[in-house]
Design a protein around this motif. Structure first.
Motif, PDB file in Angstrom:
ATOM      1  N   LEU A 184       0.839  -1.208   0.000  1.00  0.00           N
ATOM      2  CA  LEU A 184       0.000   0.000   0.000  1.00  0.00           C
ATOM      3  C   LEU A 184       0.871   1.255   0.000  1.00  0.00           C
ATOM      4  N   ALA A 185       1.892   1.268   0.845  1.00  0.00           N
ATOM      5  CA  ALA A 185       2.803   2.415   0.889  1.00  0.00           C
ATOM      6  C   ALA A 185       3.509   2.567  -0.446  1.00  0.00           C
ATOM      7  N   ASP A 186       4.010   1.472  -0.996  1.00  0.00           N
ATOM      8  CA  ASP A 186       4.720   1.502  -2.275  1.00  0.00           C
ATOM      9  C   ASP A 186       3.811   2.000  -3.397  1.00  0.00           C
ATOM     10  N   ALA A 187       2.583   1.493  -3.449  1.00  0.00           N
ATOM     11  CA  ALA A 187       1.632   1.907  -4.486  1.00  0.00           C
ATOM     12  C   ALA A 187       1.310   3.393  -4.378  1.00  0.00           C
ATOM     13  N   SER A 188       1.194   3.892  -3.159  1.00  0.00           N
ATOM     14  CA  SER A 188       0.897   5.318  -2.962  1.00  0.00           C
ATOM     15  C   SER A 188       2.046   6.190  -3.455  1.00  0.00           C
ATOM     16  N   LEU A 189       3.266   5.769  -3.175  1.00  0.00           N
ATOM     17  CA  LEU A 189       4.431   6.533  -3.621  1.00  0.00           C
ATOM     18  C   LEU A 189       4.574   6.470  -5.144  1.00  0.00           C
ATOM     19  N   ARG A 190       4.340   5.289  -5.726  1.00  0.00           N
ATOM     20  CA  ARG A 190       4.395   5.172  -7.196  1.00  0.00           C
ATOM     21  C   ARG A 190       3.306   6.009  -7.856  1.00  0.00           C
ATOM     22  N   ALA A 191       2.121   6.073  -7.253  1.00  0.00           N
ATOM     23  CA  ALA A 191       1.027   6.871  -7.807  1.00  0.00           C
ATOM     24  C   ALA A 191       1.409   8.347  -7.876  1.00  0.00           C
ATOM     25  N   CYS A 192       2.119   8.820  -6.875  1.00  0.00           N
ATOM     26  CA  CYS A 192       2.578  10.215  -6.891  1.00  0.00           C
ATOM     27  C   CYS A 192       3.467  10.480  -8.100  1.00  0.00           C
ATOM     28  N   LEU A 193       4.433   9.589  -8.316  1.00  0.00           N
ATOM     29  CA  LEU A 193       5.338   9.761  -9.452  1.00  0.00           C
ATOM     30  C   LEU A 193       4.582   9.678 -10.768  1.00  0.00           C
ATOM     31  N   HIS A 194       3.638   8.763 -10.848  1.00  0.00           N
ATOM     32  CA  HIS A 194       2.820   8.628 -12.053  1.00  0.00           C
ATOM     33  C   HIS A 194       2.021   9.896 -12.321  1.00  0.00           C
ATOM     34  N   ASP A 195       1.587  10.570 -11.258  1.00  0.00           N
ATOM     35  CA  ASP A 195       0.782  11.789 -11.386  1.00  0.00           C
ATOM     36  C   ASP A 195       1.629  13.036 -11.620  1.00  0.00           C
ATOM     37  N   GLY A 196       2.948  12.873 -11.759  1.00  0.00           N
ATOM     38  CA  GLY A 196       3.806  14.014 -12.049  1.00  0.00           C
ATOM     39  C   GLY A 196       4.434  14.667 -10.839  1.00  0.00           C
ATOM     40  N   VAL A 197       4.174  14.132  -9.656  1.00  0.00           N
ATOM     41  CA  VAL A 197       4.797  14.676  -8.449  1.00  0.00           C
ATOM     42  C   VAL A 197       6.272  14.295  -8.473  1.00  0.00           C
ATOM     43  N   ARG A 198       7.141  15.254  -8.227  1.00  0.00           N
ATOM     44  CA  ARG A 198       8.575  14.986  -8.276  1.00  0.00           C
ATOM     45  C   ARG A 198       9.264  15.138  -6.925  1.00  0.00           C
ATOM     46  N   THR A 199       8.580  15.660  -5.929  1.00  0.00           N
ATOM     47  CA  THR A 199       9.141  15.743  -4.586  1.00  0.00           C
ATOM     48  C   THR A 199       8.272  14.910  -3.660  1.00  0.00           C
ATOM     49  N   LEU A 200       8.820  13.807  -3.207  1.00  0.00           N
ATOM     50  CA  LEU A 200       8.111  12.933  -2.287  1.00  0.00           C
ATOM     51  C   LEU A 200       8.569  13.258  -0.873  1.00  0.00           C
ATOM     52  N   ASP A 201       7.671  13.729  -0.071  1.00  0.00           N
ATOM     53  CA  ASP A 201       7.962  14.080   1.320  1.00  0.00           C
ATOM     54  C   ASP A 201       7.162  13.132   2.198  1.00  0.00           C
ATOM     55  N   VAL A 202       7.823  12.097   2.711  1.00  0.00           N
ATOM     56  CA  VAL A 202       7.142  11.048   3.463  1.00  0.00           C
ATOM     57  C   VAL A 202       7.300  11.306   4.956  1.00  0.00           C
ATOM     58  N   ASP A 203       6.178  11.467   5.635  1.00  0.00           N
ATOM     59  CA  ASP A 203       6.167  11.709   7.076  1.00  0.00           C
ATOM     60  C   ASP A 203       5.913  10.379   7.781  1.00  0.00           C
TER      61      ASP A 203
END
Length: 102
Positions: free
Chosen positions: A32-51
């Motif tokens: 679930l965590a991995d899929a959420s992070l991959r979805a961000c990249l797929h959506d064009g997000v380039r800065t992943l800030d994981v809390d």
């Protein structure tokens, strides 16, 4: 019905997506965590800030999700970041009783 052991919240801000994980990150919940992070990249997000401040436990499966996402972000020209809050405060010490003192 049981509650999910991992909650993922995404807060999009232009090309940055702070993601808050809360609960347990393990073999069952790491996808679930991995899929959420991959979805961000797929959506064009380039800065992943994981809390990770609300993660209560994280086994090796959960730990693998983060370097993998960081590598994907770098390959996409992005920047990975994470925040791991302060550990819980130790319980307050109780004053010793004065039993036996004169």
């Amino acid at each position: 019905m049981s509650l999910p052991r991992l909650n993922v919240r995404r807060h999009d801000k232009h090309c940055r997506a702070p993601i808050t994980l809360a609960g347990e990150t393990d073999l069952e919940t790491a996808p679930l965590a991995d899929a959420s992070l991959r979805a961000c990249l797929h959506d064009g997000v380039r800065t992943l800030d994981v809390d990770l401040t609300a993660v209560t436990s994280c086994d090796v499966s959960g730990l693998h999700a983060f370097p993998h996402a960081a590598a994907q972000a770098r390959r996409a020209g992005g920047t990975p970041a994470s925040r791991i809050g302060d550990p819980p405060a130790p319980p307050r010490s109780m004053p010793l009783s004065s039993a036996g003192a004169r």
